[in-house]
Design a protein around this motif. Structure first.
Motif, short mmCIF file in Angstrom:
data_model
loop_
_atom_site.label_atom_id
_atom_site.label_comp_id
_atom_site.label_asym_id
_atom_site.label_seq_id
_atom_site.Cartn_x
_atom_site.Cartn_y
_atom_site.Cartn_z
N PRO A 193 0.84 -1.21 0.00
CA PRO A 193 0.00 0.00 0.00
C PRO A 193 0.87 1.25 0.00
CG PRO A 193 -0.72 -1.56 1.68
CD PRO A 193 0.59 -2.05 1.17
N VAL A 194 0.48 2.23 -0.79
CA VAL A 194 1.24 3.47 -0.83
C VAL A 194 0.85 4.35 0.34
CG1 VAL A 194 -0.38 4.61 -2.41
CG2 VAL A 194 1.94 5.42 -2.25
N ARG A 195 1.83 4.72 1.15
CA ARG A 195 1.62 5.66 2.26
C ARG A 195 2.30 6.99 1.94
NH1 ARG A 195 4.54 4.75 5.95
NH2 ARG A 195 5.72 2.91 5.36
N SER A 196 3.50 6.91 1.41
CA SER A 196 4.25 8.10 1.03
C SER A 196 5.33 7.68 0.04
CB SER A 196 4.87 8.77 2.26
OG SER A 196 5.69 7.87 2.96
N TRP A 256 2.37 8.39 -6.93
CA TRP A 256 1.30 8.47 -5.94
C TRP A 256 -0.06 8.29 -6.61
CZ3 TRP A 256 0.44 8.78 -0.76
CH2 TRP A 256 -0.86 9.15 -0.37
N ALA A 265 -2.05 5.17 -5.52
CA ALA A 265 -3.12 5.52 -4.58
C ALA A 265 -4.39 5.93 -5.30
CB ALA A 265 -2.65 6.65 -3.66
N SER A 274 6.95 4.46 2.00
CA SER A 274 6.59 3.13 1.50
C SER A 274 7.16 2.84 0.12
CB SER A 274 5.06 2.98 1.46
OG SER A 274 4.48 3.94 0.59
N THR A 280 10.34 -0.63 -3.28
CA THR A 280 9.73 -0.79 -1.96
C THR A 280 10.71 -1.57 -1.09
OG1 THR A 280 8.64 -2.84 -2.63
CG2 THR A 280 7.37 -0.79 -2.84
#
Length: 201
Positions: free
Chosen positions: A23-26, A45, A49, A75, A197
């Protein structure tokens, strides 16, 4: 096809190629504000996202961004494949290649402080990767020049703003952010970007 297998999509408008199920967080990448890398990170992003304001963290070097990824502070990390030391990211067993994509950079050009006089043999700040563009874009009226290598296109713009050098090879966002004006024609670069990642434990 396994999610671990990167697949290249040539259309620049398409987002990340093959993405690991992270999962993309930042998204971390090279800063400061205005770099081509920042624009590529924003693209990632939106590709991962899909919505929401981009959470992009900018670092002084790609290596610093990699450290943040290994520490779990971001992430994903985006690195230009033209970066001379990108191989270290591929070889690091703590990182995993999540995907890659082709995307044009913002416009590059040679810029000065707005309205400033420029000597006939200027000092020009540039990141090492786009160095060949200096000879391509520098107007003919300059008989000679000296290049000064800096860490990013935004750092080049800052060096001009601060009076350290006369000119910068920089991007349109950086020129706008640091109140510079182009004195040359401009062009984009068709660039391949790698997305990393943290490797699975």
């Amino acid at each position: 096809m396994s999610l671990a297998e990167p697949v290249l999509l040539a259309e620049p408008r398409l987002s990340v190629l093959a993405a690991r199920d992270v999962p993309v967080r930042s998204v971390g990448t090279l800063g400061p504000v205005g770099t081509s890398s920042e624009q590529a990170a924003r693209h990632v992003w939106h590709g991962f996202a899909g919505s929401g304001d981009p959470v992009v963290r900018l670092f002084d070097t790609y290596e610093d961004a990699g450290d943040a990824l290994r520490a779990g502070d971001v992430s994903h990390v985006v690195v230009a494949s033209a970066y001379a030391a990108v191989s270290a990211f591929y070889m690091d067993t703590r990182l995993a290649l999540a995907g890659a994509f082709i995307r044009d950079t913002p416009l590059y050009g040679i810029a000065r402080r707005r309205g400033a006089e420029v000597p006939a043999a200027p000092r020009i700040a540039t990141h090492p990767a786009p160095l060949p563009l200096v000879a391509q874009l520098l107007p003919d009226r300059f008989t000679a020049h000296e290049t000064v290598k800096v860490t990013s296109t935004s750092a080049a713009a800052i060096a001009v703003r601060d009076g350290v050098v006369d000119l910068a090879l920089t991007t349109q966002p950086s020129a706008a952010a640091y109140d510079l004006e182009f004195i040359s024609r401009t062009r984009t670069i068709r660039m391949l970007w790698s997305v990393f990642t943290a490797a699975p434990a």
